[in-house]
Write a protein that holds these residues in place. Structure first.
Motif, short mmCIF file in Angstrom:
data_model
loop_
_atom_site.label_atom_id
_atom_site.label_comp_id
_atom_site.label_asym_id
_atom_site.label_seq_id
_atom_site.Cartn_x
_atom_site.Cartn_y
_atom_site.Cartn_z
N LEU A 1 0.87 -1.17 0.00
CA LEU A 1 0.00 0.00 0.00
C LEU A 1 0.90 1.22 0.00
O LEU A 1 1.63 1.47 0.98
N GLN A 2 0.88 1.97 -1.11
CA GLN A 2 1.81 3.07 -1.30
C GLN A 2 1.05 4.38 -1.46
O GLN A 2 0.09 4.46 -2.23
N ILE A 3 1.51 5.39 -0.73
CA ILE A 3 0.90 6.72 -0.79
C ILE A 3 1.82 7.64 -1.57
O ILE A 3 3.03 7.67 -1.37
N ILE A 4 1.24 8.41 -2.48
CA ILE A 4 1.98 9.44 -3.19
C ILE A 4 1.75 10.76 -2.45
O ILE A 4 0.63 11.27 -2.39
N GLY A 5 2.80 11.29 -1.86
CA GLY A 5 2.69 12.50 -1.06
C GLY A 5 2.60 13.75 -1.91
O GLY A 5 2.69 13.72 -3.14
N ILE A 6 2.46 14.89 -1.24
CA ILE A 6 2.32 16.17 -1.95
C ILE A 6 3.61 16.54 -2.68
O ILE A 6 3.59 17.35 -3.61
N ASP A 7 4.74 15.95 -2.25
CA ASP A 7 6.02 16.21 -2.93
C ASP A 7 6.26 15.25 -4.08
O ASP A 7 7.30 15.30 -4.73
N GLY A 8 5.28 14.34 -4.33
CA GLY A 8 5.41 13.40 -5.43
C GLY A 8 6.20 12.15 -5.09
O GLY A 8 6.35 11.27 -5.94
#
Length: 217
Positions: free
Chosen positions: A59-66
């Motif tokens: 489960l991978q999250i793409i943060g606001i910094d990409g």
């Protein structure tokens, strides 16, 4: 995987009777995914539960910094998806290695649990184990060095047998340990040079578990 193996896996995972395993199996469908296949995207509406038979799901999250951050990693006997209701998923769910799962609509699982107390008890045990694993990973992030996290993740993935077959993808192992691929590669290479592990195209074997455990700092 034939039906006999599926029933045996469900009985083991849920610690349930053969009758309950048969009910679960009848409600679930078997699916396989290739390495790096995305089962569902962050923000999509999730309406399924999956239980892992082989391989791993990340489960991978793409943060606001990409940048990609690992939220959780699930292996054989573990559940992921949306429960007890359909809802937006908070992460991409990506297959690691060749992922084999049994999948069931969330609504169907909810209805099944209302009818079968034994299945509900088994589900609570699975979720309890996963909760503890999440806490362990959070503690490792706070207290261990980057190399220590790689070694701890290697021990966890190898289990009591001390083997991983096929050998783990270093980038995936590093992501699970919340460090970079380069750090993961250097850490694994150091273990090979010291003879603590052996690795070939078919498997990774921990030769000296004691020495590896001493490096988890």
């Amino acid at each position: 995987m034939d039906i006999t193996d599926r029933l045996a896996a469900l009985e083991s995972f849920f610690a349930c009777s053969q009758t309950d395993a048969e009910k679960l199996n009848a409600a679930m469908s078997f699916a396989t995914y290739r390495h790096k296949d995305i089962l569902i995207h962050q923000g999509d509406i999730g309406a399924k539960l999956w239980i892992v038979l082989h391989g791993r799901a990340q489960l991978q999250i793409i943060g606001i910094d990409g940048q990609i951050q690992l939220l959780a990693s699930h292996g054989p006997g573990e559940l992921f998806g949306t429960f007890p209701h359909e809802q937006a998923v908070i992460s991409d769910i990506t297959a690691q290695d060749r992922l084999s799962v049994l999948e069931i609509p969330t609504a169907k699982m909810t209805a099944l649990l209302q009818e079968e107390a034994g299945i509900g008890s088994g589900l609570s045990k699975i979720l309890g184990r996963q909760y503890n694993a999440v806490l362990d990973r959070m503690a490792a992030r706070i207290t261990l060095t980057a190399n220590g996290r790689v070694y701890a993740e290697l021990l966890r993935t190898a289990g009591e047998e001390g083997r991983i077959s096929p050998p783990p993808v270093i980038a995936a192992l590093a992501l699970s340990a919340q460090t970079t691929r380069e750090t993961g590669s250097r850490a694994i290479s150091a273990l090979e040079r010291r003879g603590i592990i052996q690795r070939d195209e078919e498997r990774l074997k921990i030769v000296s578990r004691g020495l590896l455990e001493e490096l988890v700092i």
